[in-house]
Design an enzyme around this catalytic site. Structure first.
Site, PDB file in Angstrom:
ATOM      1  N   THR A 104       0.555  12.014  78.219  1.00  0.00           N
ATOM      2  CA  THR A 104      -0.300  10.910  77.781  1.00  0.00           C
ATOM      3  C   THR A 104       0.398   9.575  78.069  1.00  0.00           C
ATOM      4  OG1 THR A 104       0.582  10.963  75.541  1.00  0.00           O
ATOM      5  CG2 THR A 104      -1.380  12.297  75.974  1.00  0.00           C
ATOM      6  N   HIS A 160       1.175  10.751  64.103  1.00  0.00           N
ATOM      7  CA  HIS A 160       2.063  11.664  64.831  1.00  0.00           C
ATOM      8  C   HIS A 160       3.505  11.499  64.345  1.00  0.00           C
ATOM      9  CE1 HIS A 160      -1.236  12.092  67.742  1.00  0.00           C
ATOM     10  NE2 HIS A 160      -0.644  13.208  68.101  1.00  0.00           N
ATOM     11  N   LYS A 164       7.194  10.155  68.902  1.00  0.00           N
ATOM     12  CA  LYS A 164       6.146   9.864  69.892  1.00  0.00           C
ATOM     13  C   LYS A 164       6.312   8.449  70.448  1.00  0.00           C
ATOM     14  CE  LYS A 164       1.228  10.254  70.787  1.00  0.00           C
ATOM     15  NZ  LYS A 164       1.470  10.895  72.084  1.00  0.00           N
TER      16      LYS A 164
HETATM   17  P1  NAD Z   1       9.509  15.506  74.888  1.00  0.00           P
HETATM   18  O1  NAD Z   1      10.171  14.185  75.024  1.00  0.00           O
HETATM   19  O2  NAD Z   1       9.980  16.463  73.832  1.00  0.00           O
HETATM   20  O3  NAD Z   1       9.550  16.293  76.307  1.00  0.00           O
HETATM   21  C1  NAD Z   1       9.382  15.692  77.561  1.00  0.00           C
HETATM   22  C2  NAD Z   1      10.333  16.411  78.525  1.00  0.00           C
HETATM   23  O4  NAD Z   1      10.037  15.991  79.864  1.00  0.00           O
HETATM   24  C3  NAD Z   1      11.819  16.098  78.267  1.00  0.00           C
HETATM   25  O5  NAD Z   1      12.552  17.312  78.144  1.00  0.00           O
HETATM   26  C4  NAD Z   1      12.238  15.305  79.506  1.00  0.00           C
HETATM   27  O6  NAD Z   1      13.590  15.519  79.896  1.00  0.00           O
HETATM   28  C5  NAD Z   1      11.267  15.890  80.546  1.00  0.00           C
HETATM   29  N1  NAD Z   1      11.148  15.034  81.736  1.00  0.00           N
HETATM   30  C6  NAD Z   1      10.985  13.687  81.795  1.00  0.00           C
HETATM   31  N2  NAD Z   1      10.995  13.283  83.086  1.00  0.00           N
HETATM   32  C7  NAD Z   1      11.144  14.387  83.849  1.00  0.00           C
HETATM   33  C8  NAD Z   1      11.237  14.614  85.255  1.00  0.00           C
HETATM   34  N3  NAD Z   1      11.161  13.609  86.141  1.00  0.00           N
HETATM   35  N4  NAD Z   1      11.394  15.894  85.692  1.00  0.00           N
HETATM   36  C9  NAD Z   1      11.453  16.918  84.822  1.00  0.00           C
HETATM   37  N5  NAD Z   1      11.402  16.765  83.481  1.00  0.00           N
HETATM   38  C10 NAD Z   1      11.227  15.515  82.994  1.00  0.00           C
HETATM   39  O7  NAD Z   1       7.968  15.167  74.680  1.00  0.00           O
HETATM   40  P2  NAD Z   1       6.770  16.120  74.119  1.00  0.00           P
HETATM   41  O8  NAD Z   1       6.585  15.911  72.657  1.00  0.00           O
HETATM   42  O9  NAD Z   1       6.980  17.517  74.634  1.00  0.00           O
HETATM   43  O10 NAD Z   1       5.530  15.448  74.847  1.00  0.00           O
HETATM   44  C11 NAD Z   1       5.469  15.318  76.260  1.00  0.00           C
HETATM   45  C12 NAD Z   1       4.142  14.661  76.641  1.00  0.00           C
HETATM   46  O11 NAD Z   1       3.052  15.539  76.333  1.00  0.00           O
HETATM   47  C13 NAD Z   1       3.844  13.337  75.908  1.00  0.00           C
HETATM   48  O12 NAD Z   1       3.189  12.454  76.814  1.00  0.00           O
HETATM   49  C14 NAD Z   1       2.897  13.777  74.793  1.00  0.00           C
HETATM   50  O13 NAD Z   1       2.070  12.747  74.324  1.00  0.00           O
HETATM   51  C15 NAD Z   1       2.091  14.829  75.530  1.00  0.00           C
HETATM   52  N6  NAD Z   1       1.383  15.813  74.697  1.00  0.00           N
HETATM   53  C16 NAD Z   1       0.117  16.144  75.128  1.00  0.00           C
HETATM   54  C17 NAD Z   1      -0.604  17.117  74.458  1.00  0.00           C
HETATM   55  C18 NAD Z   1      -1.937  17.526  75.010  1.00  0.00           C
HETATM   56  O14 NAD Z   1      -2.567  18.459  74.479  1.00  0.00           O
HETATM   57  N7  NAD Z   1      -2.408  16.900  76.089  1.00  0.00           N
HETATM   58  C19 NAD Z   1      -0.067  17.745  73.321  1.00  0.00           C
HETATM   59  C20 NAD Z   1       1.222  17.376  72.908  1.00  0.00           C
HETATM   60  C21 NAD Z   1       1.944  16.409  73.617  1.00  0.00           C
END
Ligand code: NAD
Length: 272
Positions: A104, A160, A164
């Protein structure tokens, strides 16, 4: 439908959603974890993806080379960050595989690059992959259509966890878009994202957003339709991230046999 298990790559494998996706793939039929990818310099690169996700070793080491993984796989599940997602969209298009995007906070220019990649790739993108929230969006659209702007004000409230990084949540925006669709207006021209100080009275027909952050809350959303003397509240509570992960796997399986294009969870769930 193909008989073999769909080979999936989880990018952002060590994140909150990445770990949940690895557990969901492990538990679900018809899919296998083909590769797990993290950003360069992540301390998790080289470690076993199953161990990171709390499953014990599964023989899939975390890599920092997405394209190598994508060319041999059939789909990528991506819950990372906008800059990474835009890069993955180009790589997934190059590899001609399914790209499920849960990330997101994408800006308009990120969305334009994702749409360009969808000319070659099958992309499913949604701010929320759960059945419940997508159904809530349909209900919000219906309610907004029935309860007109002269008498009813619409507010979207979300809470949240403290980690976040974007606001309002992708889900709040999804619900705002659904309400705007019901009203036949563009959300961008009619939303009130912040209120502070002497704001004056509420402009008629706008859709307001309120954001709360704290603790470990996975996701709380309400759409309030407030009229004279009565309020209708439509709400959803997420108590487990596995609802998003199972939805993402379902989206990948659904997109497996589709034509290139940009799809939403409403398409996957048959709610469109
Ligand atoms: P988080 O920070 O725990 O995890 C994100 C991960 O992505 C981290 O481990 C980071 O190192 C990795 N990352 C970043 N850049 C990268 C790259 N270039 N290559 C590989 N890995 C990379 O975050 P989260 O809570 O897991 O949320 C992640 C995203 O998902 C957010 O944008 C959140 O809003 C979204 N989200 C969406 C839904 C949905 O249903 N659409 C549900 C929950 C979370």
């Amino acid at each position: 439908m193909s008989a073999t298990a769909m080979k999936l790559v989880v990018v952002g494998a060590a994140g909150r959603m990445g770990q949940t996706l690895i557990r969901a793939i492990h538990a679900m039929e018809g899919v296998e974890l083909f590769a797990a990818v993290e950003r360069e310099q992540s301390p998790f690169v080289g470690r076993d993806a199953g161990e990171i996700a709390g499953l014990g070793p599964i023989g899939v080491p975390v890599s920092d080379r997405p394209l190598e993984a994508f060319v041999e796989a059939e789909g990528v599940l991506d819950f990372t960050a906008p800059a990474a997602t835009v890069e993955f969209a180009a790589l997934a298009a190059q590899a001609r595989i399914v790209h499920v995007i849960g990330t997101t906070g994408c800006a308009a220019e990120d969305d334009a690059r994702i749409a360009a990649a969808a000319r070659h790739a099958r992309i499913v993108k949604s701010g929320n992959m759960s059945l419940g929230v997508n159904l809530l969006g349909v209900l919000a659209e219906t309610a907004a259509r029935a309860l007109g702007p002269a008498d009813w004000d619409i507010e979207v409230l979300e809470m949240h966890h403290r980690h976040k990084v974007d606001a309002p949540s992708g889900t709040a925006l999804l619900l705002g878009e659904a309400a705007a669709k019901g009203r036949g207006i563009a959300l961008g021209d009619n939303s009130v994202r912040v209120r502070d100080g002497h704001t004056g009275p509420r402009p008629q027909g706008t859709i307001g957003f309120a954001t709360l952050r704290g603790g470990s809350v996975i996701g709380e959303h309400s759409v309030l339709l407030a009229g004279e003397g009565e309020t209708v509240t439509l709400s959803h509570s997420a108590t487990d991230r596995s609802i998003f992960a199972r939805g993402a796997v379902r989206a990948a399986l659904w997109a497996r046999d589709r034509k290139p294009g940009l799809y939403s969870m409403l398409d996957v769930l048959g709610l469109n």
